[in-house]
Design an enzyme around this catalytic site. Structure first.
Site, PDB file in Angstrom:
ATOM      1  N   GLY A 138       0.849  -1.197   0.000  1.00 16.97           N
ATOM      2  CA  GLY A 138       0.000   0.000   0.000  1.00 16.97           C
ATOM      3  C   GLY A 138       0.879   1.240   0.000  1.00 16.97           C
ATOM      4  N   VAL A 139       2.019   1.125  -0.688  1.00 17.97           N
ATOM      5  CA  VAL A 139       3.063   2.158  -0.577  1.00 17.97           C
ATOM      6  C   VAL A 139       2.623   3.507  -1.165  1.00 17.97           C
ATOM      7  CG1 VAL A 139       4.289   1.594  -2.751  1.00 17.97           C
ATOM      8  CG2 VAL A 139       5.579   2.416  -0.762  1.00 17.97           C
ATOM      9  N   ALA A 140       1.566   3.490  -1.987  1.00 16.77           N
ATOM     10  CA  ALA A 140       1.087   4.755  -2.564  1.00 16.77           C
ATOM     11  C   ALA A 140       0.017   5.408  -1.690  1.00 16.77           C
ATOM     12  CB  ALA A 140       0.519   4.503  -3.967  1.00 16.77           C
ATOM     13  N   GLY A 141      -0.368   4.749  -0.597  1.00 13.61           N
ATOM     14  CA  GLY A 141      -1.425   5.282   0.271  1.00 13.61           C
ATOM     15  C   GLY A 141      -0.896   6.367   1.201  1.00 13.61           C
ATOM     16  N   THR A 155      -7.142  -1.161  10.052  1.00  9.05           N
ATOM     17  CA  THR A 155      -8.240  -1.199  11.027  1.00  9.05           C
ATOM     18  C   THR A 155      -9.530  -1.629  10.332  1.00  9.05           C
ATOM     19  OG1 THR A 155      -8.821   1.123  10.665  1.00  9.05           O
ATOM     20  CG2 THR A 155      -7.209   0.650  12.403  1.00  9.05           C
ATOM     21  N   PRO A 172      -4.275  -1.145  16.323  1.00  6.64           N
ATOM     22  CA  PRO A 172      -5.060  -0.135  15.621  1.00  6.64           C
ATOM     23  C   PRO A 172      -4.418   1.243  15.687  1.00  6.64           C
ATOM     24  CG  PRO A 172      -6.060  -0.628  17.738  1.00  6.64           C
ATOM     25  CD  PRO A 172      -4.919  -1.599  17.553  1.00  6.64           C
ATOM     26  N   HIS A 198     -11.581  12.208  12.824  1.00  9.84           N
ATOM     27  CA  HIS A 198     -10.614  11.870  11.774  1.00  9.84           C
ATOM     28  C   HIS A 198     -10.961  12.613  10.489  1.00  9.84           C
ATOM     29  CE1 HIS A 198      -9.424   8.438  14.321  1.00  9.84           C
ATOM     30  NE2 HIS A 198      -8.292   8.462  13.636  1.00  9.84           N
ATOM     31  N   LYS A 256     -11.593   8.722   5.890  1.00 10.15           N
ATOM     32  CA  LYS A 256     -11.533   7.481   6.690  1.00 10.15           C
ATOM     33  C   LYS A 256     -12.778   6.639   6.432  1.00 10.15           C
ATOM     34  CE  LYS A 256     -10.545   5.663  11.275  1.00 10.15           C
ATOM     35  NZ  LYS A 256      -9.635   4.651  10.719  1.00 10.15           N
ATOM     36  N   THR A 299      -8.843   2.789  17.069  1.00 12.98           N
ATOM     37  CA  THR A 299      -8.267   3.288  18.330  1.00 12.98           C
ATOM     38  C   THR A 299      -9.364   3.559  19.348  1.00 12.98           C
ATOM     39  OG1 THR A 299      -6.528   4.309  17.039  1.00 12.98           O
ATOM     40  CG2 THR A 299      -6.780   5.085  19.305  1.00 12.98           C
TER      41      THR A 299
END
Ligand code: NAD
Length: 272
Positions: free
Chosen positions: A12-15, A104, A127, A160, A164, A171
């Site tokens: 998920g390196v582009a997230g 999460t 989380p 948030h 999201k 959390t």
């Protein structure tokens, strides 16, 4: 599993978290950035992951499957989605890798599936990877024990950013669980996640949750203990994703030295 300088892959390196994780691993002298994975068929396949993350060229091209990077890494850091994470966990079990999971929103069935891997993979699943939040969980335990059965109402409020996808946050749920456990209550029984219309007065034992979604808020959590005459608010505010990313890198270093098991940040930070 033990390795001197663990080689890290980020899925998920582009997230939002993925890009921050690239910077965090780069800043950490005790880990080495080894691979970045984007979604299958992503147009970002082949892009330099340093450039993706605004860190300048690092000479590591994004790949679109874990299999393409299998020989390159020791620990995977995964902040994606529940189904993707479970697939990656199976891969790590099969190939003897450690994994740090920040994803999460896992449902009960997904959590049961994750638990099935505890004897086969060293995994840190939390989380919230921030050191501050994990210390806050400790403070909540103390506060709940002292106040919870003494007429104090307990509410968890979280905020948030507008993108999201799960609510309440992992959390907030964790905070609710810590409080409930400290009081011998079950969150399943006493958690209240919605109040609308003629919802009536609150009961003594309920633990209420309220969710805010707006703008670019990185993550804010308050647990309120309120009674007649006073209230106590225990609040954590994250102002940058770097706090989660640094925690995840610390977890990756730690998990590279551990046998198979399911661990959390309290284990990583020695707070147990
Ligand atoms: P995001 O949507 O910005 O990033 C998720 C990335 O995963 C996207 O880039 C997407 O392309 C990628 N992805 C999806 N499927 C994939 C696949 N099969 N292979 C490779 N990549 C794939 O989301 P985000 O804000 O970075 O958050 C991700 C998760 O992390 C969420 O569940 C969020 O709640 C959680 N999170 C946890 C913490 C923590 O401390 N534990 C902190 C922040 C966010």
């Amino acid at each position: 599993m033990s390795t001197d300088t663990p080689r890290i892959a980020i899925v998920g390196v582009a997230g939002r978290m993925g890009r921050t994780l690239v910077a965090a691993v780069e800043q950490d002298a005790q880990t080495r950035l080894a691979a970045g994975i984007v979604e299958p068929q992503s147009s970002l396949k082949g892009a330099d992951i340093g450039e993706l993350a605004g860190q300048g060229k690092l000479g590591i091209s994004a790949v679109d499957s874990l299999a393409s990077a299998v020989d390159d890494f020791d620990v995977l850091i995964d902040f994606t989605t529940p189904r993707v994470t479970l697939g990656n966990l199976a891969f790590c079990a099969e190939h003897g890798k450690g994994i740090v999971i920040g994803t999460t929103g896992l449902g009960d069935d997904e959590l049961a599936e994750l638990n099935d891997y505890r004897d086969r993979v060293p995994m840190v699943f939390a989380p919230n990877m921030s050191v501050g939040v994990n210390l806050t969980l400790k403070l909540l335990e103390t506060a709940a024990r002292a106040l919870g059965d003494e007429g104090y109402d307990i509410e968890v409020i979280e905020a948030h950013h507008r993108h999201k996808v799960d609510a309440p946050s992992g959390t907030a749920l964790k905070m609710g669980e810590v409080v409930a456990e400290s009081l011998g209550r079950s969150l399943k029984e006493h958690g209240v996640f919605e109040r609308v219309g003629q919802s009536g007065p609150r009961s003594d034992k309920e633990i209420g949750f309220a969710t805010v979604r707006a703008g670019d808020i990185v993550g804010e959590h308050t647990v309120l203990f309120a009674t007649e005459g006073e209230r106590i608010e225990i609040t954590h505010k994250a102002s940058s994703r770097m706090t989660f990313a640094k925690g995840a890198v610390r977890a990756a270093r730690w998990v590279s030295e551990q046998p198979a098991g399911r661990y959390d940040m309290q284990d990583v930070l020695g707070l147990k």
